[in-house]
Design an enzyme around this catalytic site. Structure first.
Site, mmCIF file in Angstrom:
data_model
loop_
_atom_site.group_PDB
_atom_site.id
_atom_site.type_symbol
_atom_site.label_atom_id
_atom_site.label_comp_id
_atom_site.label_asym_id
_atom_site.label_seq_id
_atom_site.Cartn_x
_atom_site.Cartn_y
_atom_site.Cartn_z
ATOM 1 N N LYS A 164 1.697 -12.754 11.426
ATOM 2 C CA LYS A 164 1.182 -13.832 10.601
ATOM 3 C C LYS A 164 2.315 -14.383 9.730
ATOM 4 C CE LYS A 164 -1.129 -13.226 6.423
ATOM 5 N NZ LYS A 164 -0.244 -12.853 5.325
ATOM 6 N N HIS A 194 -2.805 -7.487 10.250
ATOM 7 C CA HIS A 194 -2.624 -6.037 10.075
ATOM 8 C C HIS A 194 -3.843 -5.373 9.420
ATOM 9 C CE1 HIS A 194 -1.385 -6.844 5.858
ATOM 10 N NE2 HIS A 194 -1.704 -5.585 5.651
ATOM 11 N N GLU A 232 -4.564 -6.880 -5.809
ATOM 12 C CA GLU A 232 -3.296 -6.146 -5.835
ATOM 13 C C GLU A 232 -2.760 -6.103 -7.253
ATOM 14 O OE1 GLU A 232 -0.768 -6.919 -2.115
ATOM 15 O OE2 GLU A 232 -1.619 -8.863 -2.596
ATOM 16 N N HIS A 256 -6.845 -12.170 6.491
ATOM 17 C CA HIS A 256 -7.331 -10.843 6.093
ATOM 18 C C HIS A 256 -8.777 -10.865 5.581
ATOM 19 C CE1 HIS A 256 -3.255 -9.872 6.731
ATOM 20 N NE2 HIS A 256 -2.798 -10.085 5.519
ATOM 21 N N LYS A 352 -2.792 -11.384 -6.936
ATOM 22 C CA LYS A 352 -1.698 -10.476 -7.285
ATOM 23 C C LYS A 352 -1.695 -10.264 -8.794
ATOM 24 C CE LYS A 352 1.128 -11.476 -3.287
ATOM 25 N NZ LYS A 352 0.820 -10.250 -2.539
HETATM 26 C C1 BG6 Z 1 0.209 -9.560 3.602
HETATM 27 C C2 BG6 Z 1 0.450 -10.614 2.559
HETATM 28 O O1 BG6 Z 1 -0.211 -10.142 4.809
HETATM 29 O O2 BG6 Z 1 -0.792 -8.650 3.131
HETATM 30 C C3 BG6 Z 1 0.886 -9.965 1.261
HETATM 31 O O3 BG6 Z 1 1.448 -11.519 3.004
HETATM 32 C C4 BG6 Z 1 -0.102 -8.914 0.816
HETATM 33 O O4 BG6 Z 1 1.067 -10.947 0.244
HETATM 34 C C5 BG6 Z 1 -0.424 -7.947 1.952
HETATM 35 O O5 BG6 Z 1 0.468 -8.216 -0.267
HETATM 36 C C6 BG6 Z 1 -1.563 -7.026 1.578
HETATM 37 O O6 BG6 Z 1 -1.706 -6.045 2.563
HETATM 38 P P1 BG6 Z 1 -2.127 -4.555 2.198
HETATM 39 O O7 BG6 Z 1 -2.250 -3.862 3.508
HETATM 40 O O8 BG6 Z 1 -1.025 -4.009 1.329
HETATM 41 O O9 BG6 Z 1 -3.417 -4.643 1.449
#
Ligand code: BG6
Length: 502
Positions: A164, A194, A232, A256, A352
């Site tokens: 992505k 992911h 986050e 996501h 964030k």
């Molecule tokens: C990524 C984003 O795809 O996913 C990031 O680009 C984000 O900005 C991240 O921090 C969050 O993934 P995870 O698995 O840490 O929750």
């Protein structure tokens, strides 16, 4: 670890022999995620003896130099508890298996010569992994196609994994699909999200469809509203250059958060196979009413305190312009127009520098149609809420009403639930193991199909357009987000679950 009700499942078969070609061999993703995932697959005996890795990078690297560099990075993970992959030690046997199979070539992703060079080296099954900046996705696939590298002859497969972000809006996602599908068949493309590599995200389907007590109540008659959160505590870190033109909406929502949404809200597929599952996901995403600015909040973190330390404002982060209007926070109210969910609001939020790290889905159930407990005894009555926790501490927690011990009938709320770690061995995985393995096995269930991606962008596109010149609402770093997000739910008489607590 409790294993009272955990049964062993048969070992998965070894993946077929193949060459994994990694574009972006020297990059961050290769180091942080792909190598640990390959190491874990090797530890599990899931890679064939003839498996090999060919890195492609625009910088000049030698096989030995690359091997040493990756070995050092793997070792560094054992000393860094904050790394995505954290193991006590690197087992020399599986790492040796990976290390000796690493080869690298130098090549410009836009040069025909790179693909000619590759064509001279590759035979048999190949997975091309595009761990490169998004602007190279189209050119690399075109380069592969023109060099004849995507032709599947003699029963060998040629698959392409695309990271992505897949497009930056509906028009660019469509254009990218068109470019890549001119070079190969949809079945050859594995578009990664992911979040789908996370065990607990995959488990949502099991929780929903394998439990007779849950499936019947997973609908508008019983569900009041659903919250989906990906909060986050980290800021934008060193990614300002990527994040400035991207923002939280594009970075997290159509990919996501919508994947979480589809897992929790799609209809049961007719079979557990890739096309049936992805058909249902696309139907669900297509049923999202396009999001309008009245049902959305965009925020940006101002200076504040995170984990007891001063945290800079987004505008003061590296590679960010001082008066940037990029959003680092989004809250949305979504409506899904189908018989199961009509009238049930879905509230999504991500951001964030928030008060806590939490990725979870909370299903708020309606009050029982008749309650015995209306007077003083009913004062403690709460709505049932089932939280599916993805990060941290994967598991689930359900809020129920019970009688408070004592002579009178008074209610009290309790939480019952489980943690995955109590039942299953918490192997230090990074989430990419399943995705790489599935790609080698030819199972695209956990990858995004062209139509799902386009339907997802279509749902948020009106907002992307409307937000082009829109202001942001500021929130202090370390807070739960902008107050406007509370108002969004407040209008419907709801409140977000707090971020800071378990
Ligand atoms: C990524 C984003 O795809 O996913 C990031 O680009 C984000 O900005 C991240 O921090 C969050 O993934 P995870 O698995 O840490 O929750």
């Amino acid at each position: 670890m409790s294993d009272a009700c955990v049964h062993d499942s048969p070992d998965p078969p070894q993946a077929p022999p193949c060459t994994l070609v990694i574009f972006g061999a020297g990059g961050d993703l290769t180091k942080r995620l792909l190598m640990p995932a390959l190491y874990n697959l090797a530890s599990g005996g899931l890679l064939d003896q003839k498996f090999s890795i060919l890195g492609v990078d625009h910088n000049s690297l030698t096989d030995e130099g690359w091997r040493d560099d990756l070995t050092a990075t793997m070792e560094s993970f054992t000393k860094d508890p904050s790394a995505e992959f954290h193991a006590e030690r690197i087992d020399p046997q599986p790492w040796g298996f990976i290390r000796e199979r690493l080869h690298v070539i130098q090549g410009d992703f836009a040069e025909e010569a790179t693909f000619k060079d590759l064509a001279g080296r590759l035979t048999g099954n190949v997975v091309f992994y595009l761990a490169v900046a998004a602007r190279f996705f189209g050119p690399v696939v075109e380069g592969l196609g023109k060099a004849g590298l995507l032709k599947q002859t003699d029963g060998a497969f040629r698959r392409i994994v695309i990271e992505k972000p897949f497009g930056a809006d509906l028009a660019s996602a469509k254009a990218l699909n068109e470019t890549i599908l001119a070079q190969g068949d949809e079945s050859q493309f594995y578009r990664i999200d992911h979040f789908l590599g996370k065990e607990t995200v995959q488990s949502i389907l099991a929780i929903r469809f394998a439990n007779a007590m849950l499936e019947p109540i997973w609908r508008r008659e019983y569900v009041d509203y659903i919250e989906i959160t990906a909060a986050e505590t980290i800021g934008v870190e060193e990614r300002g250059r990527f994040y400035e033109p991207t923002g939280a909406l594009r970075d997290m929502v159509p990919n996501h958060l919508f994947q979480l949404l589809t897992m929790v809200a799609m209809e049961p597929p007719g079979a557990f196979d890739a096309e049936a599952v992805r058909d249902e996901k696309t139907k669900l995403v297509t049923a999202i009413r396009p999001v309008t600015p009245e049902n959305a909040v965009r925020g940006q973190y101002a200076a504040g305190r995170e984990d007891g330390q001063d945290a800079a404002a987004y505008g003061d982060e590296p590679d960010v312009v001082e008066d940037s209007r990029t959003e680092t926070y989004v809250a949305l109210k979504l409506e899904i127009e189908n018989p199961r969910w009509s009238g049930v609001p879905f509230y999504l939020r991500t951001g964030k520098r928030l008060a806590g790290r939490r990725t979870e889905i909370a299903i708020h159930f309606k009050a029982p149609p008749f309650t015995l407990f209306r007077g003083a005894e009913g004062r403690g009555l709460v709505q049932n809420v089932m939280r599916l926790r993805i990060d941290p501490e994967p598991g689930s927690a359900t809020r129920l009403n019970v009688k408070r011990p004592g002579p009178q009938m008074h209610l009290a709320a309790i939480e019952t639930g489980f943690c995955y770690a109590d039942f299953f061995d918490p192997a230090p995985t990074v989430g990419y193991e399943t995705l790489l393995y599935d790609c080698m096995m030819g199972d695209p269930t956990l990858f995004q199909r062209a139509d799902t991606i386009e339907a997802s962008w279509a749902a948020v596109d009106p907002l992307i357009q409307a937000w082009k010149d829109a202001p942001v609402c500021f929130y202090p770093a370390g807070s739960p987000g902008p107050k406007e997000a509370d108002e969004l739910l407040g209008r419907d008489g709801h409140v977000w679950l707090p971020l800071g607590e378990k």
